[in-house]
Design a protein around this motif. Structure first.
Motif, PDB file in Angstrom:
ATOM      1  N   VAL A  32       8.411  -9.976  -0.697  1.00 37.72           N
ATOM      2  CA  VAL A  32       7.975  -9.119  -1.843  1.00 37.72           C
ATOM      3  C   VAL A  32       7.349  -7.846  -1.289  1.00 37.72           C
ATOM      4  CG1 VAL A  32       5.884  -8.931  -3.432  1.00 37.72           C
ATOM      5  CG2 VAL A  32       7.270 -11.104  -3.472  1.00 37.72           C
ATOM      6  N   ALA A  33       6.748  -7.944  -0.021  1.00 47.56           N
ATOM      7  CA  ALA A  33       5.846  -6.967   0.611  1.00 47.56           C
ATOM      8  C   ALA A  33       6.894  -5.758   0.787  1.00 47.56           C
ATOM      9  CB  ALA A  33       5.252  -7.236   1.889  1.00 47.56           C
ATOM     10  N   PRO A  34       7.926  -5.732   1.598  1.00 50.74           N
ATOM     11  CA  PRO A  34       8.935  -4.771   1.719  1.00 50.74           C
ATOM     12  C   PRO A  34       9.335  -4.274   0.396  1.00 50.74           C
ATOM     13  CG  PRO A  34       9.577  -6.707   3.237  1.00 50.74           C
ATOM     14  CD  PRO A  34       8.470  -7.264   2.307  1.00 50.74           C
ATOM     15  N   ILE A  35       9.567  -4.962  -0.482  1.00 50.99           N
ATOM     16  CA  ILE A  35       9.943  -4.420  -1.801  1.00 50.99           C
ATOM     17  C   ILE A  35       8.882  -3.638  -2.536  1.00 50.99           C
ATOM     18  CG2 ILE A  35      10.655  -4.659  -4.100  1.00 50.99           C
ATOM     19  CD1 ILE A  35      11.795  -7.604  -3.222  1.00 50.99           C
ATOM     20  N   VAL A  36       7.740  -3.815  -2.476  1.00 51.15           N
ATOM     21  CA  VAL A  36       6.547  -3.082  -2.724  1.00 51.15           C
ATOM     22  C   VAL A  36       6.243  -1.883  -1.960  1.00 51.15           C
ATOM     23  CG1 VAL A  36       3.969  -3.230  -3.083  1.00 51.15           C
ATOM     24  CG2 VAL A  36       5.336  -5.023  -3.620  1.00 51.15           C
ATOM     25  N   ALA A  37       6.412  -2.013  -0.443  1.00 51.54           N
ATOM     26  CA  ALA A  37       6.166  -0.963   0.519  1.00 51.54           C
ATOM     27  C   ALA A  37       7.415   0.140   0.157  1.00 51.54           C
ATOM     28  CB  ALA A  37       6.036  -1.236   1.777  1.00 51.54           C
ATOM     29  N   VAL A  38       8.630  -0.200  -0.003  1.00 51.57           N
ATOM     30  CA  VAL A  38       9.853   0.745   0.097  1.00 51.57           C
ATOM     31  C   VAL A  38      10.539   1.125  -1.434  1.00 51.57           C
ATOM     32  CG1 VAL A  38      12.315   0.856   1.136  1.00 51.57           C
ATOM     33  CG2 VAL A  38      10.341  -0.105   2.399  1.00 51.57           C
ATOM     34  N   VAL A  39      10.441   0.183  -2.262  1.00 47.31           N
ATOM     35  CA  VAL A  39      11.047   0.225  -3.503  1.00 47.31           C
ATOM     36  C   VAL A  39       9.873   0.937  -4.544  1.00 47.31           C
ATOM     37  CG1 VAL A  39      12.285  -0.749  -5.511  1.00 47.31           C
ATOM     38  CG2 VAL A  39      12.728  -1.496  -3.287  1.00 47.31           C
ATOM     39  N   GLY A  40       8.810   0.551  -4.307  1.00 48.43           N
ATOM     40  CA  GLY A  40       7.486   0.539  -5.296  1.00 48.43           C
ATOM     41  C   GLY A  40       7.273   2.076  -5.267  1.00 48.43           C
ATOM     42  N   PRO A  41       7.238   2.873  -4.092  1.00 52.39           N
ATOM     43  CA  PRO A  41       7.162   4.355  -4.109  1.00 52.39           C
ATOM     44  C   PRO A  41       7.964   5.179  -4.689  1.00 52.39           C
ATOM     45  CG  PRO A  41       6.818   3.504  -1.854  1.00 52.39           C
ATOM     46  CD  PRO A  41       7.318   2.181  -2.746  1.00 52.39           C
ATOM     47  N   GLY A  42       9.053   4.549  -5.270  1.00 53.86           N
ATOM     48  CA  GLY A  42      10.156   5.371  -6.296  1.00 53.86           C
ATOM     49  C   GLY A  42       9.412   5.755  -7.616  1.00 53.86           C
ATOM     50  N   THR A 102       0.970 -21.066   2.294  1.00 58.89           N
ATOM     51  CA  THR A 102       2.154 -21.981   2.578  1.00 58.89           C
ATOM     52  C   THR A 102       3.176 -21.436   3.588  1.00 58.89           C
ATOM     53  OG1 THR A 102       3.043 -22.133   0.380  1.00 58.89           O
ATOM     54  CG2 THR A 102       1.220 -23.452   0.713  1.00 58.89           C
ATOM     55  N   GLU A 103       4.137 -22.519   3.841  1.00 63.66           N
ATOM     56  CA  GLU A 103       5.155 -21.758   4.615  1.00 63.66           C
ATOM     57  C   GLU A 103       6.303 -20.875   3.498  1.00 63.66           C
ATOM     58  OE1 GLU A 103       8.865 -23.295   7.361  1.00 63.66           O
ATOM     59  OE2 GLU A 103       7.348 -24.554   7.137  1.00 63.66           O
ATOM     60  N   SER A 104       6.177 -21.842   2.452  1.00 67.04           N
ATOM     61  CA  SER A 104       7.088 -20.974   1.511  1.00 67.04           C
ATOM     62  C   SER A 104       6.579 -19.970   0.887  1.00 67.04           C
ATOM     63  CB  SER A 104       7.353 -22.207   0.488  1.00 67.04           C
ATOM     64  OG  SER A 104       6.346 -22.490  -0.381  1.00 67.04           O
ATOM     65  N   ALA A 105       5.182 -19.703   0.592  1.00 65.04           N
ATOM     66  CA  ALA A 105       4.595 -18.773   0.318  1.00 65.04           C
ATOM     67  C   ALA A 105       4.621 -17.438   1.083  1.00 65.04           C
ATOM     68  CB  ALA A 105       3.245 -19.197  -0.386  1.00 65.04           C
ATOM     69  N   MET A 106       4.492 -17.792   2.354  1.00 66.31           N
ATOM     70  CA  MET A 106       4.634 -16.490   3.496  1.00 66.31           C
ATOM     71  C   MET A 106       5.773 -15.973   3.259  1.00 66.31           C
ATOM     72  SD  MET A 106       1.382 -16.140   4.156  1.00 66.31           S
ATOM     73  CE  MET A 106       1.899 -14.972   5.561  1.00 66.31           C
ATOM     74  N   ALA A 107       6.892 -16.961   3.362  1.00 64.74           N
ATOM     75  CA  ALA A 107       8.159 -16.464   3.227  1.00 64.74           C
ATOM     76  C   ALA A 107       8.661 -15.688   2.127  1.00 64.74           C
ATOM     77  CB  ALA A 107       9.208 -17.847   3.338  1.00 64.74           C
ATOM     78  N   ALA A 108       7.941 -16.190   1.038  1.00 67.97           N
ATOM     79  CA  ALA A 108       7.927 -15.121  -0.247  1.00 67.97           C
ATOM     80  C   ALA A 108       7.347 -13.869   0.069  1.00 67.97           C
ATOM     81  CB  ALA A 108       7.621 -16.171  -1.508  1.00 67.97           C
ATOM     82  N   PHE A 109       6.119 -13.749   0.592  1.00 73.69           N
ATOM     83  CA  PHE A 109       5.375 -12.607   0.923  1.00 73.69           C
ATOM     84  C   PHE A 109       6.426 -11.572   1.773  1.00 73.69           C
ATOM     85  CE2 PHE A 109       2.851 -10.155   3.919  1.00 73.69           C
ATOM     86  CZ  PHE A 109       2.020  -9.666   3.046  1.00 73.69           C
ATOM     87  N   TRP A 110       6.882 -12.023   2.624  1.00 72.43           N
ATOM     88  CA  TRP A 110       7.640 -11.183   3.623  1.00 72.43           C
ATOM     89  C   TRP A 110       8.923 -10.713   2.834  1.00 72.43           C
ATOM     90  CZ3 TRP A 110       5.305  -8.534   6.748  1.00 72.43           C
ATOM     91  CH2 TRP A 110       4.441  -9.072   7.488  1.00 72.43           C
ATOM     92  N   VAL A 155       0.730 -10.136  -6.686  1.00 72.83           N
ATOM     93  CA  VAL A 155       1.733 -10.959  -6.250  1.00 72.83           C
ATOM     94  C   VAL A 155       1.553 -11.534  -4.784  1.00 72.83           C
ATOM     95  CG1 VAL A 155       3.947 -11.916  -6.060  1.00 72.83           C
ATOM     96  CG2 VAL A 155       3.418 -10.616  -8.072  1.00 72.83           C
ATOM     97  N   MET A 156       1.397 -10.240  -4.021  1.00 71.92           N
ATOM     98  CA  MET A 156       1.024 -10.134  -2.699  1.00 71.92           C
ATOM     99  C   MET A 156      -0.136 -11.098  -2.334  1.00 71.92           C
ATOM    100  SD  MET A 156       2.267  -6.519  -1.405  1.00 71.92           S
ATOM    101  CE  MET A 156       1.419  -6.491   0.094  1.00 71.92           C
ATOM    102  N   ASN A 157      -1.250 -10.771  -3.068  1.00 70.90           N
ATOM    103  CA  ASN A 157      -2.437 -11.642  -2.831  1.00 70.90           C
ATOM    104  C   ASN A 157      -2.269 -13.076  -3.124  1.00 70.90           C
ATOM    105  OD1 ASN A 157      -5.352 -12.312  -4.371  1.00 70.90           O
ATOM    106  ND2 ASN A 157      -5.645 -11.452  -2.470  1.00 70.90           N
ATOM    107  N   PHE A 158      -1.827 -13.389  -4.093  1.00 73.02           N
ATOM    108  CA  PHE A 158      -1.751 -14.669  -4.569  1.00 73.02           C
ATOM    109  C   PHE A 158      -0.766 -15.553  -3.484  1.00 73.02           C
ATOM    110  CE2 PHE A 158      -2.489 -13.747  -9.226  1.00 73.02           C
ATOM    111  CZ  PHE A 158      -3.956 -14.303  -8.945  1.00 73.02           C
TER     112      PHE A 158
END
Length: 502
Positions: free
Chosen positions: A394-404, A384-392, A375-378
């Motif tokens: 998704v990325a913290p969730i992957v980095a912080v919640v994912g390692p659970g 786009t502006e909305s895609a970059m907003a969505a990236f920021w 998802v981060m790559n796509f």
């Protein structure tokens, strides 16, 4: 000082210790002398409630930190060392570096069973001391090797003595009860992560000091002749501290096997009986727990190998396109998050839903964690502006919640403790599980990075071929987790719910 270890029991090396009553016991006869029927049918790890011996846990976790430090400290300079010692072109360096690490895992796979059986026979403490000392000596001589063949030899010797981890796991199991094991093994996992973090720092800072710090070390011929000696000395000193602390303060945890009972209510006379490896694997729950253990390690080794390459790979090819600084920041964030999940969240979760429930929660999350990188790559590709907003988002969730999902490593270790037929086979059981994991580690990282490279190079599924393979493998783990036996914490929670209802 710790009490002396129990006397060895003569048998063939392929046998494992189990207690078998004479005459033939009924189904409810306890396996261990002096325990009630209820305790016996709960298995080896169900012990009377007792506080966690914090000093012993600290010593074992400190010793655990030493193993990954010694293993990972060479990573920052192994390629350079191979090039210098072999006078090789850069194109050949990767082959020999990979060969040296693969031989370590292959050697470890061959000897782990031996160390586990020995720990179950003569005692945990002497085996721990031998493995720590052997790893220390082998790692030191590796750092002063001057040929590739010397590097291979001493790395293989280090693999031979790489049994401290399984002995530490076994001793922690001996020290804990079903109520305290989650806390102890969370700190065990945290100690392992600390070693992984500190090892490359020590090796990187102290490697080739004449080149890195000429104002301080230039002119010292010994360091010019042996550029990695300083790293070897530092690792040796650190390990000696751990060995000395273990010698004087660590207690032996293997209790002598009872040979007869004196209580009139304890049952018939008990004598030692031997259980083969095949019979151990057929013990209730053992085979499925070892499979789940290996499956979890498969996912972990694959992800660990892919992550740095994925973070570096350009967005248009299927990666994230981070700079070296951002890669370090991302991995540091994931490491900190993983430590928090292990030390803070897992003991609470395990108390609330049990070991099997915790394992199931991690397994459900695994495919989503992997899919997060797709998802981060796509989103970055869309740009786009909305895609970059969505990236920021998704990325913290992957980095912080994912390692659970890393809590699965501790959960499956507790499941392994629970299915052990008795304490006298705990070392061998750990050895069987870790041998399977070592076999996986000998090929999974290499295969994973090759699949990633193939997908990226040929733009198969927009560069996400490896995730298309790993996500279904992660999903399949849900099937095997359902087959895990109910753990003691789950039984306790069920009893408490029944009492509340009554």
């Amino acid at each position: 000082m710790a009490p002396p270890p129990p006397e060895p029991i003569s048998s063939s090396s392929s046998d494992l210790t189990l207690m078998d009553p004479e005459p033939m016991p009924s189904e409810n006869t306890p396996l261990i002398t002096g325990k009630s029927t209820d305790e016996a049918e709960d298995g080896a790890h169900h012990k009377p409630s007792k506080p966690l011996p914090k000093m012993q846990v600290f010593l074992l976790c400190f010793a655990k930190v030493m193993e990954p430090i010694a293993f990972f400290a060479i990573f920052p300079f192994i390629a350079e060392m191979v090039a210098k010692n072999g006078n090789l072109p850069k194109s050949d360096v990767g082959f020999y570096s990979g060969l040296i690490e693969s031989l370590f895992s292959a050697t470890q796979m061959v000897v782990l069973y031996f160390w586990g059986h020995l720990a179950d026979t003569i005692g945990r403490k002497p085996v721990l001391l031998w493995t720590l000392a052997g790893m220390t000596v082998a790692t030191f001589f590796f750092t002063v090797s001057t040929t590739i063949w010397q590097m291979i030899l001493f790395r293989c010797i280090a693999g031979v003595f790489s049994g401290s981890g399984l002995v530490i796991r076994t001793m922690l199991s001996d020290h804990t009860t079903s109520e305290t094991q989650a806390v102890a093994f969370s700190w065990f996992a945290f100690a392992n992560n600390m070693g992984i973090f500190l090892g490359p720092i020590i090796g990187g800072v102290l490697a080739d000091p004449v080149e890195q710090f000429p104002s301080v070390f230039k002119g010292i011929q010994l360091l010019e002749d042996y550029p990695y000696l300083l790293a070897g000395v530092a690792l040796t000193v650190i390990n000696i501290v751990s060995i000395v602390l273990c010698i004087f303060y660590l207690e032996e945890t293997l209790e002598p096997e009872p040979t007869e009972t004196t209580s009139s209510t304890a049952g018939p006379v008990i004598r030692p009986h031997r259980l083969s490896t095949r019979e151990l694997l057929k013990a209730p729950g053992v085979a499925v727990v070892i499979w789940v253990y290996t499956h979890v390690m498969f996912l972990a080794f694959a992800f660990t190998a892919i992550l740095p390459v994925l973070l570096y790979t350009p967005v248009k090819l299927g990666g994230v396109g981070f700079s070296a600084f951002h890669i370090s920041l991302w991995m540091a964030t994931q490491g900190a998050a993983q430590a928090a999940w292990l030390v803070i969240a897992f003991p609470f979760l395990q108390r609330r839903i049990g070991t099997k429930g915790s394992m199931a929660a991690c397994v459900v999350a695994y495919p989503f964690f992997f899919a997060g990188y797709v998802v981060m790559n796509f989103l970055l590709r869309a740009d786009t502006e909305s895609a970059m907003a969505a990236f920021w988002v998704v990325a913290p969730i992957v980095a912080v919640v994912g390692p659970g999902v890393s809590m699965a490593f501790t959960a499956v270790q507790l499941a392994l403790n629970d299915v052990s037929p008795n304490p006298h086979v705990m070392g061998t059981l750990n050895a069987l599980a870790m041998t399977a994991a070592s076999a996986v580690r000998s090929f999974v990282p290499g295969v994973s990075t090759v699949l990633f490279a193939i997908g990226v190079h040929n733009q198969i599924l927009w560069g996400h071929l490896v995730w298309a393979i790993l996500i279904p493998i992660a999903m399949s783990l849900m099937i095997f987790v359902k087959w895990l036996p109910e753990d003691k914490q789950s039984h306790k929670l069920a009893r408490e719910r029944e009492e509340d209802e009554d």
